[in-house]
Design a protein around this motif. Structure first.
Motif: not given
Lengths: 114, 110
Positions: A1-24
């Motif tokens: 089975d192919v598996k695609v995972t993402q680092s976070s299910r939920y994320l809350v950030k403030r305006t102006g922050e740098k945000v990283f979303l990871e996918c494997v």
């Protein structure tokens, strides 16, 4: 089975922050994609990559960048998060460039920018 | 510019009856069409597809019909089951360019 995972299910950030979303992905797929899903708009393509260190803009790349240093990993970067980037972000992978190749999706990251 | 449109945001059917989900597209260059199903808190999963050289593809309870002249495709689910309740996305593709519709939320009532 192919598996695609993402680092976070939920994320809350403030305006102006740098945000990283990871996918494997674990199936040695050539192509990887980042979409955002918004009500009434479906899935819109932000960026995709067809090889390591290669990237192509999708329909809505403004405010985003991507990185693919390894075949299995594709990162989405929000350089300076804004409230209009609050959305569900979906990563996907596919084995080739042909239209017939279905895409395999991760579970999504729901990002809220306050 | 939405090249793929699903004009019905929601559909409700009784268990055992037929569910028909519709999709229209504008770009005649698309050569492959796919349906994905999405449950809450999960990513979309591939359901069924059809090449532009065909007009019908069937897989168990799911059948996709393609009308190229009308630029229209539909997904038929017979018989519908409560477990089919999900959001269904239509997609059209040409090479790496895949466009998605906005989705139709199907509710199958027991």
């Amino acid at each position: 089975d192919v598996k695609v995972t993402q680092s976070s299910r939920y994320l809350v950030k403030r305006t102006g922050e740098k945000v990283f979303l990871e996918c494997v992905q674990d199936m040695d797929h050539e192509n990887m994609f980042w979409y955002r899903q918004d009500p009434g708009l479906g899935l819109r393509l932000i960026y995709f990559s067809y090889d390591v260190k290669m990237k192509e803009k999708g329909d809505i790349p403004e405010g985003y960048s991507v990185s693919r240093e390894k075949k299995e990993r594709f990162s989405l970067i929000l350089e300076s998060a804004s409230t209009n980037q609050t959305s569900m972000y979906l990563c996907a992978s596919s084995p080739g460039l042909w239209s017939s190749y279905e895409q395999y999706f991760g579970p999504g990251t729901r990002l809220t920018v306050t | 510019d939405q090249q793929v449109k699903q004009n019905s945001p929601s559909l409700s059917v009784q268990e055992g009856r037929i569910s028909i989900l519709n999709c229209d597209y504008t770009n005649s260059m698309f050569d492959y069409f796919l349906w994905y199903k999405k449950y809450p808190a999960e990513g979309p999963t591939f359901l069924i597809s059809i090449s532009s050289i065909k007009d019908k593809n069937e897989d168990g309870r799911f059948t996709v019909f393609l009308n190229k002249s009308a630029k229209h495709l539909s997904l038929h689910i017979v018989p519908s089951q409560p477990g089919d309740s999900a959001v269904y996305f239509c997609a059209a593709s040409k090479a790496t360019d895949m466009r998605f519709g906005a989705g139709t939320r199907l509710t199958v009532k027991p």
